[in-house]
Scaffold this motif. Structure first.
Motif, PDB file in Angstrom:
ATOM      1  N   TRP A   7       0.831  -1.212   0.000  1.00  0.00           N
ATOM      2  CA  TRP A   7       0.000   0.000   0.000  1.00  0.00           C
ATOM      3  C   TRP A   7       0.858   1.252   0.000  1.00  0.00           C
ATOM      4  O   TRP A   7       1.775   1.386   0.819  1.00  0.00           O
ATOM      5  CB  TRP A   7      -0.921   0.035   1.224  1.00  0.00           C
ATOM      6  CG  TRP A   7      -1.724   1.326   1.238  1.00  0.00           C
ATOM      7  CD1 TRP A   7      -1.489   2.423   2.008  1.00  0.00           C
ATOM      8  CD2 TRP A   7      -2.831   1.646   0.384  1.00  0.00           C
ATOM      9  NE1 TRP A   7      -2.409   3.404   1.701  1.00  0.00           N
ATOM     10  CE2 TRP A   7      -3.234   2.954   0.701  1.00  0.00           C
ATOM     11  CE3 TRP A   7      -3.519   0.957  -0.617  1.00  0.00           C
ATOM     12  CZ2 TRP A   7      -4.303   3.591   0.058  1.00  0.00           C
ATOM     13  CZ3 TRP A   7      -4.582   1.594  -1.261  1.00  0.00           C
ATOM     14  CH2 TRP A   7      -4.959   2.891  -0.919  1.00  0.00           C
ATOM     15  N   GLY A 118      -9.425   2.506 -12.210  1.00  0.00           N
ATOM     16  CA  GLY A 118      -9.439   3.833 -11.585  1.00  0.00           C
ATOM     17  C   GLY A 118      -8.134   4.033 -10.847  1.00  0.00           C
ATOM     18  O   GLY A 118      -7.114   4.415 -11.415  1.00  0.00           O
ATOM     19  N   SER A 185      -9.238   5.008   1.323  1.00  0.00           N
ATOM     20  CA  SER A 185      -8.336   4.864   0.169  1.00  0.00           C
ATOM     21  C   SER A 185      -8.211   6.161  -0.624  1.00  0.00           C
ATOM     22  O   SER A 185      -7.703   6.157  -1.753  1.00  0.00           O
ATOM     23  CB  SER A 185      -8.910   3.793  -0.757  1.00  0.00           C
ATOM     24  OG  SER A 185     -10.245   4.148  -1.121  1.00  0.00           O
ATOM     25  N   TRP A 194     -15.237   5.347  -7.383  1.00  0.00           N
ATOM     26  CA  TRP A 194     -16.211   5.510  -6.289  1.00  0.00           C
ATOM     27  C   TRP A 194     -17.624   5.227  -6.806  1.00  0.00           C
ATOM     28  O   TRP A 194     -18.403   4.528  -6.155  1.00  0.00           O
ATOM     29  CB  TRP A 194     -16.159   6.933  -5.722  1.00  0.00           C
ATOM     30  CG  TRP A 194     -14.848   7.338  -5.112  1.00  0.00           C
ATOM     31  CD1 TRP A 194     -13.859   6.501  -4.656  1.00  0.00           C
ATOM     32  CD2 TRP A 194     -14.375   8.680  -4.897  1.00  0.00           C
ATOM     33  NE1 TRP A 194     -12.813   7.244  -4.176  1.00  0.00           N
ATOM     34  CE2 TRP A 194     -13.096   8.573  -4.305  1.00  0.00           C
ATOM     35  CE3 TRP A 194     -14.894   9.946  -5.144  1.00  0.00           C
ATOM     36  CZ2 TRP A 194     -12.330   9.699  -3.958  1.00  0.00           C
ATOM     37  CZ3 TRP A 194     -14.146  11.076  -4.796  1.00  0.00           C
ATOM     38  CH2 TRP A 194     -12.883  10.942  -4.208  1.00  0.00           C
ATOM     39  N   GLU A 248     -19.436  -1.629 -11.644  1.00  0.00           N
ATOM     40  CA  GLU A 248     -18.151  -2.340 -11.540  1.00  0.00           C
ATOM     41  C   GLU A 248     -17.502  -2.612 -12.898  1.00  0.00           C
ATOM     42  O   GLU A 248     -16.938  -3.686 -13.148  1.00  0.00           O
ATOM     43  CB  GLU A 248     -18.344  -3.637 -10.735  1.00  0.00           C
ATOM     44  CG  GLU A 248     -18.886  -3.362  -9.330  1.00  0.00           C
ATOM     45  CD  GLU A 248     -18.811  -4.533  -8.355  1.00  0.00           C
ATOM     46  OE1 GLU A 248     -18.432  -5.640  -8.770  1.00  0.00           O
ATOM     47  OE2 GLU A 248     -19.123  -4.320  -7.165  1.00  0.00           O
ATOM     48  N   ILE A 254     -17.097   5.115 -17.285  1.00  0.00           N
ATOM     49  CA  ILE A 254     -17.558   6.440 -16.868  1.00  0.00           C
ATOM     50  C   ILE A 254     -16.425   7.399 -17.221  1.00  0.00           C
ATOM     51  O   ILE A 254     -15.284   7.216 -16.761  1.00  0.00           O
ATOM     52  CB  ILE A 254     -17.827   6.490 -15.350  1.00  0.00           C
ATOM     53  CG1 ILE A 254     -18.808   5.390 -14.926  1.00  0.00           C
ATOM     54  CG2 ILE A 254     -18.327   7.864 -14.910  1.00  0.00           C
ATOM     55  CD1 ILE A 254     -18.706   5.018 -13.453  1.00  0.00           C
ATOM     56  N   GLN A 487     -19.912  -1.210   1.400  1.00  0.00           N
ATOM     57  CA  GLN A 487     -19.140  -0.199   0.679  1.00  0.00           C
ATOM     58  C   GLN A 487     -18.055  -0.741  -0.247  1.00  0.00           C
ATOM     59  O   GLN A 487     -17.587  -0.020  -1.128  1.00  0.00           O
ATOM     60  CB  GLN A 487     -18.479   0.773   1.673  1.00  0.00           C
ATOM     61  CG  GLN A 487     -17.445   0.107   2.577  1.00  0.00           C
ATOM     62  CD  GLN A 487     -17.170   0.909   3.828  1.00  0.00           C
ATOM     63  OE1 GLN A 487     -18.094   1.252   4.544  1.00  0.00           O
ATOM     64  NE2 GLN A 487     -15.917   1.209   4.093  1.00  0.00           N
TER      65      GLN A 487
HETATM   66  C1  LIG Z   1      -6.834   0.791   2.333  1.00  0.00           C
HETATM   67  C2  LIG Z   1      -8.178   0.835   1.686  1.00  0.00           C
HETATM   68  C3  LIG Z   1      -9.199   1.535   2.294  1.00  0.00           C
HETATM   69  C4  LIG Z   1     -10.468   1.578   1.697  1.00  0.00           C
HETATM   70  N1  LIG Z   1     -11.433   2.320   2.286  1.00  0.00           N
HETATM   71  C5  LIG Z   1     -12.649   2.441   1.684  1.00  0.00           C
HETATM   72  C6  LIG Z   1     -13.656   3.269   2.255  1.00  0.00           C
HETATM   73  O1  LIG Z   1     -13.451   3.919   3.286  1.00  0.00           O
HETATM   74  N2  LIG Z   1     -14.854   3.344   1.610  1.00  0.00           N
HETATM   75  C7  LIG Z   1     -15.086   2.682   0.441  1.00  0.00           C
HETATM   76  O2  LIG Z   1     -16.158   2.804  -0.115  1.00  0.00           O
HETATM   77  N3  LIG Z   1     -14.143   1.882  -0.107  1.00  0.00           N
HETATM   78  C8  LIG Z   1     -12.935   1.759   0.461  1.00  0.00           C
HETATM   79  N4  LIG Z   1     -11.962   0.964  -0.104  1.00  0.00           N
HETATM   80  C9  LIG Z   1     -12.258   0.231  -1.348  1.00  0.00           C
HETATM   81  C10 LIG Z   1     -11.909   1.015  -2.640  1.00  0.00           C
HETATM   82  O3  LIG Z   1     -11.039   2.076  -2.380  1.00  0.00           O
HETATM   83  C11 LIG Z   1     -13.176   1.527  -3.304  1.00  0.00           C
HETATM   84  O4  LIG Z   1     -13.901   0.422  -3.817  1.00  0.00           O
HETATM   85  C12 LIG Z   1     -12.949   2.551  -4.424  1.00  0.00           C
HETATM   86  O5  LIG Z   1     -14.184   3.118  -4.757  1.00  0.00           O
HETATM   87  C13 LIG Z   1     -12.291   1.989  -5.663  1.00  0.00           C
HETATM   88  O6  LIG Z   1     -11.908   3.078  -6.479  1.00  0.00           O
HETATM   89  P1  LIG Z   1     -10.717   2.963  -7.537  1.00  0.00           P
HETATM   90  O7  LIG Z   1     -10.672   4.237  -8.293  1.00  0.00           O
HETATM   91  O8  LIG Z   1      -9.474   2.539  -6.875  1.00  0.00           O
HETATM   92  O9  LIG Z   1     -11.274   1.812  -8.493  1.00  0.00           O
HETATM   93  P2  LIG Z   1     -10.548   0.497  -8.996  1.00  0.00           P
HETATM   94  O10 LIG Z   1     -10.109  -0.317  -7.852  1.00  0.00           O
HETATM   95  O11 LIG Z   1      -9.550   0.823 -10.026  1.00  0.00           O
HETATM   96  O12 LIG Z   1     -11.793  -0.227  -9.696  1.00  0.00           O
HETATM   97  C14 LIG Z   1     -12.866  -0.690  -8.962  1.00  0.00           C
HETATM   98  C15 LIG Z   1     -14.004  -1.068  -9.918  1.00  0.00           C
HETATM   99  O13 LIG Z   1     -14.526   0.092 -10.525  1.00  0.00           O
HETATM  100  C16 LIG Z   1     -14.413   0.020 -11.940  1.00  0.00           C
HETATM  101  N5  LIG Z   1     -14.072   1.362 -12.424  1.00  0.00           N
HETATM  102  C17 LIG Z   1     -13.082   2.168 -11.981  1.00  0.00           C
HETATM  103  N6  LIG Z   1     -13.100   3.321 -12.680  1.00  0.00           N
HETATM  104  C18 LIG Z   1     -14.113   3.227 -13.564  1.00  0.00           C
HETATM  105  C19 LIG Z   1     -14.628   4.088 -14.572  1.00  0.00           C
HETATM  106  N7  LIG Z   1     -14.119   5.300 -14.804  1.00  0.00           N
HETATM  107  N8  LIG Z   1     -15.673   3.649 -15.297  1.00  0.00           N
HETATM  108  C20 LIG Z   1     -16.230   2.430 -15.084  1.00  0.00           C
HETATM  109  N9  LIG Z   1     -15.782   1.582 -14.158  1.00  0.00           N
HETATM  110  C21 LIG Z   1     -14.731   1.979 -13.398  1.00  0.00           C
HETATM  111  C22 LIG Z   1     -13.342  -1.005 -12.201  1.00  0.00           C
HETATM  112  O14 LIG Z   1     -13.486  -1.626 -13.454  1.00  0.00           O
HETATM  113  C23 LIG Z   1     -13.564  -1.967 -11.063  1.00  0.00           C
HETATM  114  O15 LIG Z   1     -14.590  -2.862 -11.379  1.00  0.00           O
HETATM  115  C24 LIG Z   1     -10.697   0.888   0.480  1.00  0.00           C
HETATM  116  C25 LIG Z   1      -9.646   0.197  -0.130  1.00  0.00           C
HETATM  117  C26 LIG Z   1      -8.402   0.171   0.461  1.00  0.00           C
HETATM  118  C27 LIG Z   1      -7.281  -0.570  -0.212  1.00  0.00           C
END
Ligand SMILES: Cc1cc2nc3c(=O)[nH]c(=O)nc-3n(C[C@H](O)[C@H](O)[C@H](O)COP(=O)(O)OP(=O)(O)OC[C@H]3O[C@@H](n4cnc5c(N)ncnc54)[C@H](O)[C@@H]3O)c2cc1C
Length: 530
Positions: A7, A118, A185, A194, A248, A254, A487
């Protein structure tokens, strides 16, 4: 630089004090530090790309590795120990809508599967490539990160969906606004991620979850563009945003999201109150919720989580002084910590704080001031760095979450914890389990459980144990009719449990919806539903 197998930024560490290590040893035993695979060795194992050439697509092995996994526990085992056997065949970094359209056309033409990427912070396997005969293209949205439009009259801001939390907030704060969406995150996750995962920020009590903040946007699908206009409200049939929220990556990409923003609050405060036990804490939370007071956060830890937090906090003299004070006030080993957040106009913060603390004190809560709450606030995006340190000491850490109505909340906490503890009996191992209620609603609460355990000598064995714990916890959640995710979303790890929640017809309807936009099934196959 961002760690490739852990991380966060590799210049940031989260040291664990010696006392915390001995606390862990007592709970689960000595950790075995596993041997990490080197970056060079993994790079050498990446197979030749199967993708036809395209000007926007990189087949560079390092890019492919960096987009191969997210942050789930199995992802960590894969990356740390070299268990990886699937990689995207290439990575594209579009800078415009036209690029995204072009990449989708290319994928349709060449029979390529697409994984929208993302920030790669998924904790349930959303972005893992599935074994398939089709080549896989990861579309990394990070270069689409600008504020496109700010409407200060209607309090709306439109961003490219690849913007990460800190950049989104900085662009809004420069104009005096905030989105107020702070998942843990935050440092790496993106606006598009998100929306696609139905994320929840730590101050969702004031600002709302992403589904409340997401006012509209633009999505490119294999069958064309879907525009979601942002209305203040609409009765024009079902809300199309609901198809996109939680999709997802199965529906399309998006590219833009319009979000509801708020002026930066005048004042922000975080306080800590300790209760004699969990039940007193729950009663206080429920009374605060029904009083109509405005808070930004309520987070109630069980006794076990409170003890663990104090043990891992470091600052031993300060913690000893706190324990002495609480013991003088009659709080013993069942004590539970409640964090309360307030923000808004100073005068309202003062009123809400004083009313909320009145309620907590009537329920035997001991208010210890702002220091602890502010420490939490300051370090809230640092805590995930603990995962790196613990792994290096031979310990795994993972989190599980659900939401359920108030009547079943305490039972849910107990049953998840019991299922996890029992699941390790057959392995002769111990797991340290602790829980908090992080997002509270008038009708119920999310339940967020953390597990700490020893890594096995062999990665396969570590994964077997993790699967046993994960499955036991998910079964407990399903048995009590909690949601399989409050979430984190579904991805791969929760897919088997979705039908218990949505029913066979519901799951079939979702599959049909995705097929309608993506007849060839190129969008993130294998995730969420079949
Ligand atoms: C340490 C840690 C803490 C966390 N805390 C939280 C928290 O407090 N609350 C919470 O809700 N989650 C939390 N999460 C989970 C994670 O951060 C969320 O699910 C976050 O929304 C994922 O966003 P990302 O941009 O990293 O997406 P990614 O991990 O890159 O992708 C997640 C999903 O979204 C899709 N996606 C991403 N971008 C797009 C786009 N532009 N269009 C279409 N689909 C897309 C991907 O294909 C995939 O299916 C945490 C994770 C970690 C590792």
């Amino acid at each position: 630089m961002r760690r490739w197998n852990g991380w966060g930024d590799d210049s940031i560490n989260y040291p664990v004090p010696a006392s915390a290590l001995s606390f862990l040893n007592r709970r689960v035993g000595n950790g075995h530090r596993p041997k990490d695979i080197s970056l060079q060795e993994v790079l050498g194992r990446i197979p030749k790309s199967r993708l036809p050439r395209h000007a926007l697509v990189s087949i560079d092995p390092l890019s492919r590795l960096l987009h191969s996994r997210g942050q789930s526990f199995p992802n960590w085992v894969d990356l740390r120990t070299g268990q990886l056997n699937t990689f995207p065949d290439g990575v594209a970094y579009p800078i415009s809508n036209l690029d995204v359209v072009d990449l989708i056309r290319y994928a349709l033409h060449a029979g390529v599967h697409i994984i929208p990427y993302g920030g790669g912070t998924s904790v349930v396997g959303h972005i893992d490539p599935i074994k398939s005969n089709a080549p896989v293209l990861s579309i990394d949205m990070s270069r689409m990160n600008c504020l496109i439009n700010l409407n200060t009259q209607s309090l709306l801001a439109t961003f490219n969906a690849g913007v990460i939390g800190p950049d989104l907030e900085a662009q809004l704060r420069a104009h005096g606004f905030t989105l107020g969406h702070f998942p843990q995150s935050f440092e790496y996750s993106t606006l598009g991620g998100w929306v696609a995962t139905r994320s929840s920020g730590q101050q969702s009590m004031r600002y709302g979850r992403i589904e409340k903040l997401f006012a509209g946007g633009r999505m490119e699908t294999p069958l064309g563009e879907l525009i979601l206009p942002s209305f203040p409200a609409s009765a024009a049939g079902p809300d199309m945003r609901e198809m996109v929220l939680g999709s997802e990556g199965r529906l399309g990409i998006i590219t833009e999201a319009c979000v509801r923003i708020t002026p930066i609050p005048e004042r922000e405060e975080f306080h800590a109150v300790f209760f004699p036990d969990f039940q007193h804490g729950i009663e206080a939370v429920q009374q605060i919720l029904s009083s109509g007071l405005q808070l930004s956060m309520l987070r109630l830890s069980t006794a076990k989580e409170t003890t663990t937090t104090l043990a891992l906090a470091g600052h031993e003299n300060l913690i000893r002084a706190l324990e002495r004070l609480l013991s003088i006030r009659g709080l013993g080993e069942n004590k539970c910590m409640l964090l309360l957040g307030f923000c808004g106009k100073s005068i309202l913060v003062r009123t809400n704080r004083s009313e909320a603390l009145n309620i907590t004190s009537k329920l035997d809560g001991v208010h210890i001031g702002k220091t602890f709450g502010e420490q939490w606030h300051k370090n809230r995006f640092k805590t995930p760095y603990l995962r790196n340190t613990l792994w290096e000491m031979g310990y795994g850490i993972d989190t599980l979450e659900t939401a359920i109505d108030w009547g079943k909340t305490p039972q849910m906490v107990d049953q998840i914890e019991a299922a996890l503890l029992n699941s390790m009996d057959d392995y002769g191992e111990k797991v340290h389990v602790f829980t908090h209620l992080s997002h509270v609603y008038p009708c119920g609460s999310s339940v967020y459980t953390t597990i700490l355990f020893r890594l096995a000598h062999e990665p396969e064995e570590t994964l077997i144990r993790w699967r046993a714990m994960k499955s036991a916890a998910c079964q407990a959640i399903i048995a009590l009719h909690g949601t399989i995710s409050h979430q984190h979303g579904i991805g791969i790890d929760h897919k088997a449990y979705l039908e218990a929640e949505k029913g066979a017809l519901g799951v079939a309807a979702l599959s049909t919806l995705f097929r309608r936009f993506d007849p060839k099934g190129i969008m993130n196959p294998g995730k969420l539903v079949a």
